[in-house]
Structures are given as C-alpha cells and as structure tokens.
Scaffold this active site. Structure first.
Site, mmCIF file in Angstrom:
data_model
loop_
_atom_site.group_PDB
_atom_site.id
_atom_site.type_symbol
_atom_site.label_atom_id
_atom_site.label_comp_id
_atom_site.label_asym_id
_atom_site.label_seq_id
_atom_site.Cartn_x
_atom_site.Cartn_y
_atom_site.Cartn_z
ATOM 1 N N ASP A 164 19.061 11.906 46.795
ATOM 2 C CA ASP A 164 18.597 10.762 46.014
ATOM 3 C C ASP A 164 17.149 11.007 45.588
ATOM 4 O O ASP A 164 16.413 11.703 46.259
ATOM 5 C CB ASP A 164 18.614 9.466 46.842
ATOM 6 C CG ASP A 164 19.943 9.255 47.534
ATOM 7 O OD1 ASP A 164 20.960 9.536 46.893
ATOM 8 O OD2 ASP A 164 19.953 8.830 48.696
ATOM 9 N N ASP B 190 9.627 4.358 49.326
ATOM 10 C CA ASP B 190 10.452 4.934 50.405
ATOM 11 C C ASP B 190 9.556 5.699 51.364
ATOM 12 O O ASP B 190 9.714 5.623 52.580
ATOM 13 C CB ASP B 190 11.436 5.994 49.892
ATOM 14 C CG ASP B 190 12.435 5.477 48.917
ATOM 15 O OD1 ASP B 190 12.110 4.536 48.200
ATOM 16 O OD2 ASP B 190 13.541 6.038 48.883
ATOM 17 N N GLU C 140 16.387 8.750 57.247
ATOM 18 C CA GLU C 140 17.078 9.249 56.070
ATOM 19 C C GLU C 140 16.218 10.227 55.291
ATOM 20 O O GLU C 140 16.713 11.138 54.642
ATOM 21 C CB GLU C 140 17.479 8.089 55.139
ATOM 22 C CG GLU C 140 18.455 8.550 54.081
ATOM 23 C CD GLU C 140 18.370 7.822 52.756
ATOM 24 O OE1 GLU C 140 17.526 6.931 52.609
ATOM 25 O OE2 GLU C 140 19.142 8.178 51.866
ATOM 26 N N GLU C 141 14.924 10.024 55.331
ATOM 27 C CA GLU C 141 14.027 10.806 54.477
ATOM 28 C C GLU C 141 13.682 12.185 55.026
ATOM 29 O O GLU C 141 12.937 12.923 54.398
ATOM 30 C CB GLU C 141 12.722 10.027 54.242
ATOM 31 C CG GLU C 141 12.922 8.681 53.584
ATOM 32 C CD GLU C 141 13.461 8.780 52.152
ATOM 33 O OE1 GLU C 141 13.327 9.849 51.528
ATOM 34 O OE2 GLU C 141 14.046 7.788 51.687
ATOM 35 N N ASP D 26 16.967 3.972 58.301
ATOM 36 C CA ASP D 26 16.911 4.187 56.847
ATOM 37 C C ASP D 26 15.738 3.328 56.393
ATOM 38 O O ASP D 26 15.839 2.097 56.378
ATOM 39 C CB ASP D 26 18.234 3.724 56.201
ATOM 40 C CG ASP D 26 18.230 3.978 54.692
ATOM 41 O OD1 ASP D 26 17.186 4.395 54.162
ATOM 42 O OD2 ASP D 26 19.272 3.754 54.057
ATOM 43 N N LEU E 92 14.101 2.635 53.583
ATOM 44 C CA LEU E 92 14.215 1.734 52.430
ATOM 45 C C LEU E 92 15.544 1.996 51.734
ATOM 46 O O LEU E 92 15.673 2.929 50.947
ATOM 47 C CB LEU E 92 13.041 1.930 51.474
ATOM 48 C CG LEU E 92 12.568 0.639 50.813
ATOM 49 C CD1 LEU E 92 12.258 -0.452 51.820
ATOM 50 C CD2 LEU E 92 11.359 0.910 49.962
ATOM 51 N N ASP E 93 16.495 1.161 52.079
ATOM 52 C CA ASP E 93 17.842 1.302 51.544
ATOM 53 C C ASP E 93 17.939 0.611 50.188
ATOM 54 O O ASP E 93 17.358 -0.463 49.999
ATOM 55 C CB ASP E 93 18.803 0.646 52.545
ATOM 56 C CG ASP E 93 20.208 0.555 52.031
ATOM 57 O OD1 ASP E 93 20.801 1.615 51.769
ATOM 58 O OD2 ASP E 93 20.706 -0.566 51.868
ATOM 59 N N GLU F 114 23.263 4.192 58.371
ATOM 60 C CA GLU F 114 23.744 3.153 57.450
ATOM 61 C C GLU F 114 25.018 2.511 58.021
ATOM 62 O O GLU F 114 25.058 1.304 58.257
ATOM 63 C CB GLU F 114 24.013 3.735 56.056
ATOM 64 C CG GLU F 114 22.735 4.172 55.337
ATOM 65 C CD GLU F 114 22.952 4.600 53.895
ATOM 66 O OE1 GLU F 114 22.172 4.169 53.035
ATOM 67 O OE2 GLU F 114 23.887 5.387 53.615
HETATM 68 P P1 FDP Z 1 20.623 3.885 47.000
HETATM 69 O O1 FDP Z 1 21.320 5.123 46.536
HETATM 70 O O2 FDP Z 1 20.045 3.060 45.885
HETATM 71 O O3 FDP Z 1 19.611 4.124 48.105
HETATM 72 O O4 FDP Z 1 23.034 4.945 50.386
HETATM 73 C C1 FDP Z 1 22.169 4.423 49.505
HETATM 74 C C2 FDP Z 1 22.716 3.361 48.575
HETATM 75 O O5 FDP Z 1 21.754 2.960 47.674
HETATM 76 C C3 FDP Z 1 23.255 2.117 49.299
HETATM 77 O O6 FDP Z 1 22.237 1.228 49.669
HETATM 78 C C4 FDP Z 1 24.191 1.519 48.289
HETATM 79 O O7 FDP Z 1 25.187 0.713 48.886
HETATM 80 C C5 FDP Z 1 24.762 2.728 47.604
HETATM 81 O O8 FDP Z 1 23.851 3.810 47.850
HETATM 82 C C6 FDP Z 1 24.901 2.543 46.123
HETATM 83 O O9 FDP Z 1 25.549 3.646 45.576
HETATM 84 P P2 FDP Z 1 26.040 3.680 44.047
HETATM 85 O O10 FDP Z 1 24.811 3.618 43.206
HETATM 86 O O11 FDP Z 1 26.768 4.966 43.949
HETATM 87 O O12 FDP Z 1 26.941 2.509 43.848
#
Ligand code: FDP
Length: 342
Positions: free
Chosen positions: A72, A78, A101-102, A123, A125-126, A287
C-alpha cells in the site's frame, strides 16, 4: 453535607483508565503490568487522535511515495501513527516485542529498556487510502502473552493463533473518537470527550445482533470472485421477506469503520479471496485476529470461509486471509455458500 437525590441518581462516569483497573481486579494474581500496558496504549490513542484531527490543517497529508511491506502507499500520517504507538509503548517495561503493519520485521524493545511479558501487534492507521478524503480511519491492536521465557521477544511470540489473544481492540476516528476493547470479558466502547481528554464509557457490553440486514464488501472486485462468493452476495440481494432480504449495502473501505458499524448494527463484512488477492487482502495478525476476538466476545463470528479465524496458525507476520465477519447467522450462511452446501 447530605447528597441530594438528583446528585445520587446522576450518571456515573467511568473513564477508560478506571475500567482497565477494574478489569484487572478479575485476576487476583495480577501485578498491574497489564493495567500499565493498556494505560500506555490509551495515551498512544490520544496522541494519534490529536494528529488525525489536525490532518487537514497542517502539512501532514499526502503520500511519501514509498510503499510499505504490504504494497500500500504509505501516507505521512501512517508513519506518524506508527512511530507514536511504538514510542508510547517501548519503555513501559510491559512488552518484550512488537510488530506493526508498517514494518517488515518484528520491532525490538530498545536494549536500555526493561522487557515484559506481553507482545503487541498493531495496525497504526487502518484505512489509509481514506485519509485525504476525511473519511473514518482507525488503529487496531492485538495483545498476547509471550511464549519465550525471557529477554528479547521473537517472531515466535508474535505468531500465535488468535484465540491466544489476551486483549484486542481498536480506536476509531469518526464523527467522534472511540476506544473499543475486550480483555475476554465482553466488548466495551469508550467515547473521547475532547474537552477533558478522557475516554468515557459509552457502550458497555456491546452485543452484535444474531442476524443483520447489511452486507459490506467491495463489489468492484466481484468479477474476480469465485462463483460461490458471487452466489452468496446475489442471495443477499434477492427479495424474500421471510428471511429479511434483500440486505442493504454499505462499504466504507476502512476495516475499522466497516467493522464498527457491523458490530453495532449487525450484518456481515467480507473481504473474500479473489483472482488478484488469492489469499485475501486483509492481514491476519493485526487486522483479522483482533476483530475476530472482538466479534466473538460480542456474540458474533469470524471465518475465512472454511475455518474460524481465531484458530488459524500463522506462518508469517504479514500473512493475509479471506475474512467473513459479523452476525452469527450471516457468517454461518456465508460459510454454507463457500463450502458449496447451498
Ligand atoms: P487501506 O488499504 O485503505 O489501508 O487493509 C487495509 C484496508 O484499507 C482496510 O482497512 C479496508 O477494509 C480494505 O483495505 C479496503 O480495501 P479495498 O480498497 O480493496 O476495498
């Protein structure tokens, strides 16, 4: 001076700090170490909150154009949250190791600080892709007791199955900021009162409805799903009054936010495997496991489609898994479709 009837019947304010102390009293042999650990975590939550709420005002928004280990884009916020949580937790003497996560590898406690008996995975900043749009984001945490005996913690301490968690929770930065956690005695939510800087008990003993009316999934990925997932989602959209269908659809794209709504209103959140993400997208250790612990504590379930999330033995820190989480009846229906029984 006698207490007036009005004062005696006024609501009792329960701060997060006091709640943590009362939770620890359930363990007669407790040393206070756990209380200290959660106290540090609530401070970290407030420090991250302070920065998140300033995000639109200061030049902290925007990508650093680096990628984290999960691929990501890493945003500056983050990194701030990652550093803040690490620094709030590294010197308390409660932890022997951390993982986030980072960071690709485990995070060691600096040599000059004492090592404790707990392990923290987080995690920071989710939902980072939602930051720039001022959409709800959150931080997730998961705590285990160490399995190695002393000294520095290791990967082995981190890679425990989710049912061994002693505490899990998240902080959600939404229209208000909440700290939601469980030590294995129900799920409790605290709302931050920014005027006094305290999290106050607002949602005691959260219970998820046995069956919901909402499904939550990124349907933009449906062309890559397995037929069984497609059939389950089609089933949820069919009209059948007797079984409460069709379900409504809600998808924020921040796990913390989609999970929080699911916990309160019921229904199902899913991130299935697909052709692009054959193992699913979400990460097991920081997560899915913490959310699975919370949902079970609230009376719901969490599955990868075949198996209870909390029973998966992880083999790596950043392992991914498909996730179906929410109301018991809805997760059961998802499993039946995925196992080809419906
Ligand atoms: P993000 O990539 O924005 O950090 O695992 C990370 C996550 O968000 C989750 O918080 C979220 O449920 C999911 O990914 C969203 O994924 P999509 O953009 O593929 O729907």
């Amino acid at each position: 001076m006698p207490i007036s009837a009005a004062t005696a019947s006024a609501p009792k304010f329960m701060t997060l700090e006091r709640h943590i102390i009362e939770e620890e009293r359930r363990y007669p042999a407790a040393t206070g170490e756990f209380t200290g650990l959660l106290h540090d975590l609530s401070l970290a939550a407030k420090l991250v909150w302070r920065e998140v709420t300033k995000a639109g005002l200061v030049n902290i928004l925007g990508s650093t154009y680096r990628y984290n280990v999960s691929g990501d884009v890493v945003k500056k916020l983050d990194e701030f949250a990652d550093d803040t949580i690490y620094k709030a937790m590294d010197h308390g003497g409660h932890l022997c190791v951390m993982a986030s996560e980072e960071n690709e590898d485990v995070l060691q406690i600096p040599d000059h600080y004492p090592k404790g008996k707990y392990v923290l995975l987080y995690d920071p900043l989710d939902g980072s892709s939602n930051i720039d749009a001022n959409v709800t984001i959150g931080s997730i945490f998961s705590i285990y007791r160490r399995v190695t005996s002393k000294g520095r913690g290791t990967l082995e301490d981190c890679l425990q199955p989710g049912h061994k968690q002693v505490t899990a929770g998240y902080v959600i930065f939404g229209s208000s900021t909440m700290f939601v956690y469980s030590t294995g005695f129900g799920v409790h939510g605290f709302t931050l009162d920014p005027t006094v800087g305290e999290f106050l008990l607002s949602h005691e003993g959260i219970k998820i409805p046995k069956k919901g009316k909402i499904y939550s999934v990124n349907e933009g990925n449906s062309h890559r799903w397995d037929d069984r997932v497609k059939r389950f989602v089609d089933y949820l959209k069919e009209e059948d009054k007797a079984t409460g269908r069709p379900y409504s659809s809600r998808y924020i794209g921040t796990l913390v936010a989609d999970f929080h709504r699911t916990l309160l209103y019921g229904g199902i959140f899913m991130y299935p495997r697909d052709k692009k993400n054959p193992e699913g997208k979400l990460r097991l250790m920081y997560e899915c496991n913490p959310m699975a612990f919370l949902v079970e504590q609230a009376g719901g379930s969490a599955s990868n489609g075949e198996q209870r999330i909390l029973e998966i033995q992880s083999s790596s820190l950043h392992q991914r898994t498909p996730l179906f989480i929410g109301s018991k009846d809805d997760v059961k229906a998802a499993e039946e479709f995925l196992k080809g029984r419906r």
